[in-house]
Scaffold this motif. Structure first.
Motif, PDB file in Angstrom:
ATOM      1  N   HIS A  55      74.311  31.135  46.545  1.00 43.58           N
ATOM      2  CA  HIS A  55      74.876  32.440  46.184  1.00 43.58           C
ATOM      3  C   HIS A  55      75.610  33.120  47.337  1.00 43.58           C
ATOM      4  N   THR A  57      78.711  33.770  49.686  1.00 41.20           N
ATOM      5  CA  THR A  57      80.148  33.626  49.460  1.00 41.20           C
ATOM      6  C   THR A  57      80.929  33.889  50.742  1.00 41.20           C
ATOM      7  N   ASP A  91      84.582  35.958  44.875  1.00 40.38           N
ATOM      8  CA  ASP A  91      83.224  36.120  44.369  1.00 40.38           C
ATOM      9  C   ASP A  91      83.171  35.891  42.862  1.00 40.38           C
ATOM     10  N   TYR A  92      84.169  36.410  42.173  1.00 39.77           N
ATOM     11  CA  TYR A  92      84.214  36.338  40.713  1.00 39.77           C
ATOM     12  C   TYR A  92      85.633  35.985  40.257  1.00 39.77           C
ATOM     13  N   ARG A  93      85.759  35.567  39.020  1.00 34.72           N
ATOM     14  CA  ARG A  93      87.091  35.359  38.462  1.00 34.72           C
ATOM     15  C   ARG A  93      87.832  36.681  38.390  1.00 34.72           C
ATOM     16  N   ARG A  94      87.143  37.738  38.112  1.00 37.21           N
ATOM     17  CA  ARG A  94      87.619  39.105  38.207  1.00 37.21           C
ATOM     18  C   ARG A  94      86.413  40.005  38.367  1.00 37.21           C
ATOM     19  N   THR A  97      87.921  40.345  44.925  1.00 35.58           N
ATOM     20  CA  THR A  97      86.828  40.437  45.894  1.00 35.58           C
ATOM     21  C   THR A  97      87.048  41.572  46.885  1.00 35.58           C
ATOM     22  N   GLY A 359      75.205  41.734  43.961  1.00 41.29           N
ATOM     23  CA  GLY A 359      76.313  41.107  43.240  1.00 41.29           C
ATOM     24  C   GLY A 359      75.961  39.789  42.585  1.00 41.29           C
ATOM     25  N   THR A 362      72.436  37.051  36.909  1.00 37.62           N
ATOM     26  CA  THR A 362      71.913  35.921  36.137  1.00 37.62           C
ATOM     27  C   THR A 362      71.776  36.255  34.656  1.00 37.62           C
ATOM     28  N   LEU A 367      74.573  43.966  34.170  1.00 34.70           N
ATOM     29  CA  LEU A 367      75.830  44.671  34.406  1.00 34.70           C
ATOM     30  C   LEU A 367      75.800  46.113  33.892  1.00 34.70           C
TER      31      LEU A 367
END
Length: 371
Positions: A55, A57, A91-94, A97, A359, A362, A367
């Motif tokens: 996890h 990044t 970190d994420y697709r959207r 970051t 961030g 799971t 969220l």
């Protein structure tokens, strides 16, 4: 020609962080055999690398680097007017970051934040982007550029061409407006989209969102799925030994400088053989081209900053050096930049395993919690 010259902007500091976990290249001998691993070490020069946990990044590493750099410089978060994150390891697709870094560092909402999707050329392109933004803004006096990748996460563990090559790092560069006319930054950039297949992770994007996860045996004898990194070695090698020396020479011509005008050549650490070929074709002395891939592997866009931190991070001479950096790779994308920096503004390489646990999600229901 995409050449840029920026006056009255200086590089006020750099820092780089790697994870503590060290992977020795020789540890792959049970998988690939002694002969294959020894051959790889001789060709690439990579003897070990640092790898992140599941996890952790690139932004975690960059956050640590930025925190230490701002502390050393005595700069408050509210002084930062821009946060740019240039990487292929978000970190994420959207969302971008850069927003996570803004939040974690406490940078004010008046700052501009966004990502640039680039790999090994992220530093030179990022320098152009940030310097251009600052030169055209009356309000942004300081900015942070984050670069780096965790490329090992997309490599098939049984791919002998890539599994031993990549290291992971996150780096940050602090920009500051200056009243000194001698402070300038030069950048020359080039791109060639016809080579988009040369280095690619074809699955997981919106063209093939649900690409098969199962690996197949590729023509070069390495197993990969469409979610793994693919490198067309011969094409990449040809590109680096012909196009990269050419852009270096063009940069010297455009800036009216020569090989002797620079104290350090902080280049992307692709592999040792490629670096030696570039140096040979441009007559750059190897003693001016620091090598770090032997201990850290190919760390993508962070490798030039990592090399400066490795060479000058413990320097006590407090001298100003003239640096030329060169990035080249995926895209295809390549270019050069030059800048002055005081060695006192270069931090030693940091090691850290911190993960931004807030961030890590799971369950989608996480969220709904408010920040």
């Amino acid at each position: 020609m995409a050449f840029f010259k920026f006056n009255n902007i200086r590089i006020a500091g750099i820092a780089c962080t790697v994870p503590t976990n060290v992977v020795r290249t020789e540890s792959y001998k049970p998988i690939f055999g002694d002969e294959e691993v020894d051959k790889f070490i001789k060709m690439t020069g990579v003897r070990s690398s640092h790898r992140t946990s599941e996890h952790q990044t690139c932004s975690d590493l960059g956050f640590t680097a930025a925190s230490k750099l701002l502390e050393k410089k005595g700069i408050k978060a509210e002084e930062i007017g821009a946060v740019i994150f240039a990487s292929h390891s978000p970190d994420y697709r959207r969302p971008s970051t850069a927003f996570i870094l803004q939040y974690r560092l406490g940078i004010p909402r008046e700052a501009v934040c966004y990502d640039i999707s680039l790999g090994c050329s992220s530093l030179v392109n990022g320098i152009q982007c940030v310097a251009s933004m600052m030169q055209n803004s009356e309000d942004i006096s300081k900015a942070l550029l984050f670069v780096g990748d965790t490329a090992g996460k997309s490599v098939n563990a049984n791919d002998r061409s890539s599994a031993m090559l990549f290291g992971e790092a996150g780096a940050v560069m602090l920009f500051e407006k200056s009243n000194e006319p001698c402070n300038s930054i030069n950048t020359l950039l080039r791109s060639d989209g016809s080579g988009f297949k040369y280095m690619i992770v074809p699955g997981g994007g919106f063209r093939f969102l649900h690409a098969p996860e199962s690996p197949v045996m590729c023509q070069d004898g390495n197993p990969r799925s469409l979610h793994n990194s693919f490198i067309q070695g011969t094409s990449v090698f040809t590109f680096t030994i012909f196009d990269v020396p050419r852009v270096i020479k063009d940069f010297w011509s455009k800036t009216n400088t020569t090989v002797d005008d620079y104290d350090c050549y902080a280049f992307h650490q692709a592999n040792l053989y490629i670096l030696k070929q570039i140096a040979k074709k441009t007559k750059i002395p190897m003693e001016k081209l620091p090598i770090t891939l032997d201990r850290y592997g190919n760390t993508s866009g962070a490798s030039a900053i990592l090399s400066l931190c490795d060479k000058y991070g413990d320097c006590r001479e407090n001298q100003t050096i003239n640096v030329m950096t060169c990035g080249f790779g995926i895209g295809l994308s390549w270019g050069c930049s030059s800048f002055d920096i005081n060695t006192d503004d270069i931090l030693p390489i940091l090691e850290d395993d911190t993960v931004f646990t807030e961030g890590v999600f799971t369950d989608p229901n996480q969220l709904y919690s408010k920040i």
